[in-house]
Write a protein that holds these residues in place. Sequence first.
Motif, short mmCIF file in Angstrom:
data_model
loop_
_atom_site.label_atom_id
_atom_site.label_comp_id
_atom_site.label_asym_id
_atom_site.label_seq_id
_atom_site.Cartn_x
_atom_site.Cartn_y
_atom_site.Cartn_z
N THR A 216 25.86 -33.33 2.78
CA THR A 216 26.76 -34.14 1.68
C THR A 216 28.18 -33.24 1.58
O THR A 216 29.32 -33.53 1.40
CB THR A 216 26.34 -34.05 0.35
N GLY A 217 28.13 -31.80 2.01
CA GLY A 217 29.16 -30.85 1.52
C GLY A 217 30.08 -30.61 2.86
O GLY A 217 31.06 -29.90 2.71
N ASN A 244 23.12 -31.89 -1.24
CA ASN A 244 23.87 -30.65 -2.16
C ASN A 244 24.86 -31.32 -2.67
O ASN A 244 25.05 -32.66 -2.73
CB ASN A 244 24.17 -29.54 -1.20
N SER A 245 25.76 -30.61 -3.51
CA SER A 245 26.74 -31.37 -4.27
C SER A 245 28.13 -30.44 -4.04
O SER A 245 28.09 -29.31 -3.68
CB SER A 245 26.43 -31.29 -5.63
N ARG A 246 29.38 -30.83 -4.09
CA ARG A 246 30.55 -30.32 -3.77
C ARG A 246 31.64 -30.62 -4.60
O ARG A 246 31.71 -31.88 -5.23
CB ARG A 246 31.00 -30.56 -2.35
N PHE A 247 32.55 -29.79 -5.26
CA PHE A 247 33.60 -29.99 -6.03
C PHE A 247 34.98 -29.87 -5.02
O PHE A 247 35.74 -30.54 -5.19
CB PHE A 247 33.97 -29.14 -7.09
N TYR A 248 34.63 -28.86 -3.88
CA TYR A 248 36.16 -28.70 -3.26
C TYR A 248 35.54 -28.68 -1.76
O TYR A 248 36.29 -29.26 -0.92
CB TYR A 248 36.60 -27.31 -3.49
N SER A 257 25.32 -33.07 -8.77
CA SER A 257 25.85 -32.38 -9.94
C SER A 257 27.14 -32.59 -10.34
O SER A 257 27.79 -32.74 -11.44
CB SER A 257 25.61 -30.81 -10.04
N ALA A 258 28.02 -32.94 -8.98
CA ALA A 258 29.59 -32.96 -9.43
C ALA A 258 29.80 -34.69 -9.29
O ALA A 258 30.56 -35.03 -9.95
CB ALA A 258 29.98 -32.42 -7.91
N ASP A 259 28.90 -35.38 -8.64
CA ASP A 259 29.21 -37.01 -8.23
C ASP A 259 28.05 -37.79 -8.09
O ASP A 259 27.84 -37.94 -6.94
CB ASP A 259 30.31 -37.22 -7.14
N PRO A 260 27.30 -38.02 -9.13
CA PRO A 260 26.08 -38.62 -9.04
C PRO A 260 26.37 -40.15 -8.46
O PRO A 260 25.28 -40.50 -7.92
CB PRO A 260 25.40 -38.77 -10.48
N PHE A 261 27.61 -40.63 -8.81
CA PHE A 261 27.74 -41.97 -8.33
C PHE A 261 27.89 -42.10 -6.81
O PHE A 261 27.42 -42.98 -6.02
CB PHE A 261 29.04 -42.54 -8.90
#
Length: 389
Positions: A216-217, A244-248, A257-261
Amino acid sequence: MTVIRDAAKAALTAQRIETPSWGYGNSGTRFKVFAQPGVPRNPWEKFDDAAKVHEFTGVAPKVSLHIPWDRTDDYATLAAYAKDRGLELGAINSNTFQDDDYRLGSVCHPDAKTRRKAVDHLLECVDIMGATGSTDLKLWFADGTNYPGQDDIVGRQDRLAESLAEVYERLGEHQRLLLEYKFFEPAFYTTDVPDWGTSYAHCLKLGPKAQVVVDTGHHAPGTNIEFIVAFLLREGKLGGFDFNSRFYADDDLMVGSADPFQLFRIMHEVVKNGGLDAAANVAFMLDQCHNIEAKIPAVIRSVMNVQEATAKALLVDRDALTAAQRAGDVLAANAVLMDAYSTDVRPLLCEVREEQGLNPDPVAAYAASGWQEQIAAERVGGEQAGWGA
């Protein structure tokens, strides 16, 4: 709707999510690793923690190993130890990015001796697969360049192809090579496997036992990851998906955690295109670091986040969606997806867990188990597992 719900419950019961051994060890940023009490000191204790995640979620029986972080003298005994705890070995992950020799790359390095060292390590990982019963070799390369003219771009692709071919030939009949990609970091001018197309091209050339891993990142901002997933599933080339999740960038934060959609949209394509079917053989794994939060509860919560996104994807009314798409009704088609996404699936998942004899609230059940306090008291002395910074 009852039929959809019953099918969703069956799929959720059968779902499997792999956890990474390194997710239980100390980790942090490039500047500092943050130690926590009770962190495992060896792969055996990592399996003890992973067994707790599976005990309370019921869907996490596989654990990925990372070599050399999980190196041991007796892999057969390690596999037996895992089996005694209701676990099995998932992917064997290689490491060709931490030695000083790999400053200019590993399998793509201009020096033949360095390439030989890297390939020998990958062959060692294949041998470990045989000793542990693992069927997947997961490869991620930090190879690339930082400056224009530093090395020959095509030459590096030739070296990569040659190295992968040698490793591919070592694979057993039921083993496969999973090639991951990442669009930048630690190389900032060129990356040797920067995107799904590069990975896909190499896997096509290698043969049917080579497949692509999507993380994902590992994409540029705005990349439509669900399109990549749908395409690779269509081609039978999606071998693994790392959550995983990412903001940047490659933040490796907790999945959802950042974008569940976004996670829901990805799982919609997974479900719709047969990615959850056993025949698809897609390895779904958490690949994230828990730097400031407690390890085991964070892994449990991450598993639950994937379950919730999957449950919503399973509740999409596919007949209504297809009808709206064929009619060209844009708003209706979008509404079908949004209705599923807006559904509170937590009661459904509680029901699924209770039918499996599990506590409906895995996080609370773990907290009440006393395991966190036990390992903090018992795992004193020795060297905690983790990576240095």
